[in-house]
Design a protein around this motif. Structure first.
Motif, PDB file in Angstrom:
ATOM      1  N   ASN A 178       0.831  -1.200   0.000  1.00 55.78           N
ATOM      2  CA  ASN A 178       0.000   0.000   0.000  1.00 55.78           C
ATOM      3  C   ASN A 178       0.872   1.260   0.000  1.00 55.78           C
TER       4      ASN A 178
ATOM      5  N   ASP B  31       1.155   4.204  -2.767  1.00 55.10           N
ATOM      6  CA  ASP B  31       0.650   5.500  -2.294  1.00 55.10           C
ATOM      7  C   ASP B  31       1.755   6.482  -1.922  1.00 55.10           C
TER       8      ASP B  31
ATOM      9  N   VAL C 280       1.072  10.012  -3.170  1.00 55.49           N
ATOM     10  CA  VAL C 280      -0.150  10.581  -2.593  1.00 55.49           C
ATOM     11  C   VAL C 280       0.037  10.894  -1.117  1.00 55.49           C
TER      12      VAL C 280
ATOM     13  N   LYS D  26      -4.332  -0.217  -5.867  1.00 54.22           N
ATOM     14  CA  LYS D  26      -4.683   0.347  -7.169  1.00 54.22           C
ATOM     15  C   LYS D  26      -6.190   0.463  -7.340  1.00 54.22           C
TER      16      LYS D  26
ATOM     17  N   LYS E  83      -8.455   1.124  -5.235  1.00 51.30           N
ATOM     18  CA  LYS E  83      -9.076   2.243  -4.524  1.00 51.30           C
ATOM     19  C   LYS E  83      -8.903   3.571  -5.260  1.00 51.30           C
ATOM     20  N   ARG E  84      -8.130   3.556  -6.338  1.00 50.06           N
ATOM     21  CA  ARG E  84      -7.928   4.797  -7.091  1.00 50.06           C
ATOM     22  C   ARG E  84      -9.127   5.155  -7.966  1.00 50.06           C
ATOM     23  N   PHE E  85      -9.945   4.156  -8.306  1.00 50.85           N
ATOM     24  CA  PHE E  85     -11.027   4.443  -9.255  1.00 50.85           C
ATOM     25  C   PHE E  85     -12.401   3.976  -8.795  1.00 50.85           C
TER      26      PHE E  85
ATOM     27  N   ASP F 178      -8.449  13.767   0.920  1.00 47.49           N
ATOM     28  CA  ASP F 178      -8.842  12.916  -0.204  1.00 47.49           C
ATOM     29  C   ASP F 178      -9.600  13.702  -1.268  1.00 47.49           C
TER      30      ASP F 178
ATOM     31  N   LEU G 143      -9.278  11.507  -4.729  1.00 50.29           N
ATOM     32  CA  LEU G 143      -9.345  10.076  -4.450  1.00 50.29           C
ATOM     33  C   LEU G 143     -10.782   9.650  -4.170  1.00 50.29           C
ATOM     34  N   HIS G 144     -11.009   8.342  -4.248  1.00 48.05           N
ATOM     35  CA  HIS G 144     -12.342   7.785  -4.017  1.00 48.05           C
ATOM     36  C   HIS G 144     -12.382   7.080  -2.663  1.00 48.05           C
TER      37      HIS G 144
END
Length: 295
Positions: free
Chosen positions: A69, A73, A76, A136, A138-140, A197, A202-203
Motif C-alpha cells: 500500500n 501511495d 499521494v 490500485k 481504490k484509485r477508481f 482525499d 481520491l475515491h
C-alpha cells in the motif's frame, strides 16, 4: 544520515514501521473474522497448527499489504497530514526495499498453507492477489472499502476450506458480512482523511456517501449483525452466540455516537474500537461452540 549508513537494527526498525508493527489494528481486523470462521468450521476445536498458521499468516499478509500500500501511495501520502511522515514517503527506505519486504512476508505466509489442502492453496493465491491489487483498486472505485472487505475477509473461506475441504454457503455469507462491516469501519477511517482525499481526487466511501455517511455506517452495522444472526440461526446456535451479537451492537451504537459530528479524533477512535466489535462476535462463538457444546 543516509539510508546506506543505517545500522541493521535501525533498518529493521524502519521496516517494522513500514509494516505497522506499532499499529496492530489492521492485523486484528483481519484476524477476528478468520477466527470466527475457524471456530465455526471446527465446531470450537481447531487444531493447534491451524490456529498458529492462520494467526501468523494473517499478521504476515497484513504486514505485506501495508508495504505494498505504501509503495503505491508513496506520492499521494506526501500530501496527507496523517501519512506524510511514513518511512517510504519520507525517503527513509527505498521503494525497492518496500517491495522486497512485502514479497518476503507474503512468501512466508504462503509457506504456512503448504500442509493444507489444494483448495486452501488456490484461495491463498487469490488472497495474495487481493492484497496486492487493493491499493490500485481504490484509485477508481467509488466504494473501495467493499474491495477491502473482500481482501480483509478472505481468511474466512480459507479457514472453512482448511477444516472442511470446502467452503459452505455460511462461509460465503460470513465473507459478505465482513465486507459490509469493513465498509462501516473503514468509512469511519475515511472520514478522518476526507478533506485531503477530496483535494487529491481520491475515491472513498466517506466521499461517496457524503452527508449520509453516518447513516450509511449505521446501516452497514445493522446489515452485518443481521447476516451474522442469520448464520447463527442456520447453525442452530443459542443464547451465547446472540449475546455476543448484542454486545457487538452496543459497541456499534457507541461508534455512531462518536462519529455523529464527523470530527477526526472521534472518527478515528471509532475505527480503532472496531477490534472490540470483532472480539465480541468471536467471544460469543467460542462460548457457544467450545463451552456450551461440551457442557
Amino acid at each position: 544520515m543516509t539510508t546506506a549508513s543505517l545500522s541493521l537494527a535501525q533498518r529493521v526498525g524502519l521496516y517494522a514501521r513500514l509494516v505497522r508493527i506499532d499499529k496492530p489494528i489492521g492485523i486484528l481486523l483481519l484476524l477476528w473474522p478468520t477466527l470466527w470462521a475457524l471456530w465455526i468450521a471446527s465446531d470450537g476445536a481447531p487444531t493447534p497448527y491451524l490456529v498458529f498458521a492462520f494467526v501468523l499468516g494473517t499478521a504476515l499478509m497484513r504486514s505485506a499489504g501495508c508495504a505494498i500500500n505504501d509503495y503505491f501511495d508513496r506520492d499521494v501520502d506526501l500530501h496527507v497530514a496523517r501519512t506524510k511522515d511514513r518511512v517510504l514517503t519520507s525517503g527513509l527506505i527505498s521503494p525497492k526495499e518496500a517491495l522486497l519486504v512485502a514479497a518476503g512476508l507474503a512468501l512466508v505466509s504462503l509457506l504456512l498453507v503448504l500442509p493444507m489442502n489444494h483448495l486452501v492453496w488456490a484461495l491463498a493465491v487469490v488472497a495474495a492477489f487481493l492484497a496486492v491489487s487493493y491499493p490500485k483498486f481504490k484509485r477508481f472505485f467509488a466504494i473501495p472499502q467493499a474491495y477491502l472487505g473482500i481482501a480483509f475477509g478472505f481468511g474466512i473461506p480459507m479457514a472453512f476450506a482448511a477444516v472442511l475441504g470446502t467452503v459452505p454457503a455460511i462461509g460465503w455469507l460470513m465473507l459478505l458480512a465482513n465486507i459490509v462491516w469493513a465498509i462501516a469501519y473503514d468509512t469511519e477511517y475515511a472520514m478522518v482523511d476526507r478533506p485531503d482525499d477530496l483535494k487529491l481526487g481520491l475515491h472513498t466511501s466517506a466521499i461517496t456517501f457524503g452527508r449520509h455517511d453516518v447513516l450509511m455506517v449505521g446501516i452497514c452495522y445493522v446489515v452485518t449483525l443481521a447476516m451474522l444472526g442469520a448464520i447463527g440461526f442456520m447453525l442452530g446456535y443459542g443464547w451465547a452466540f446472540y449475546l455476543g451479537l448484542v454486545a457487538a451492537a452496543a459497541i456499534a451504537v457507541r461508534h455512531l455516537v462518536w462519529i455523529r459530528h464527523r470530527e477526526p479524533g472521534p472518527c478515528f477512535r471509532a475505527f480503532l474500537n472496531n477490534t472490540w466489535f470483532g472480539f465480541a462476535v468471536f467471544a460469543g462463538i467460542v462460548v457457544q461452540t467450545s463451552v456450551l457444546s461440551r457442557a
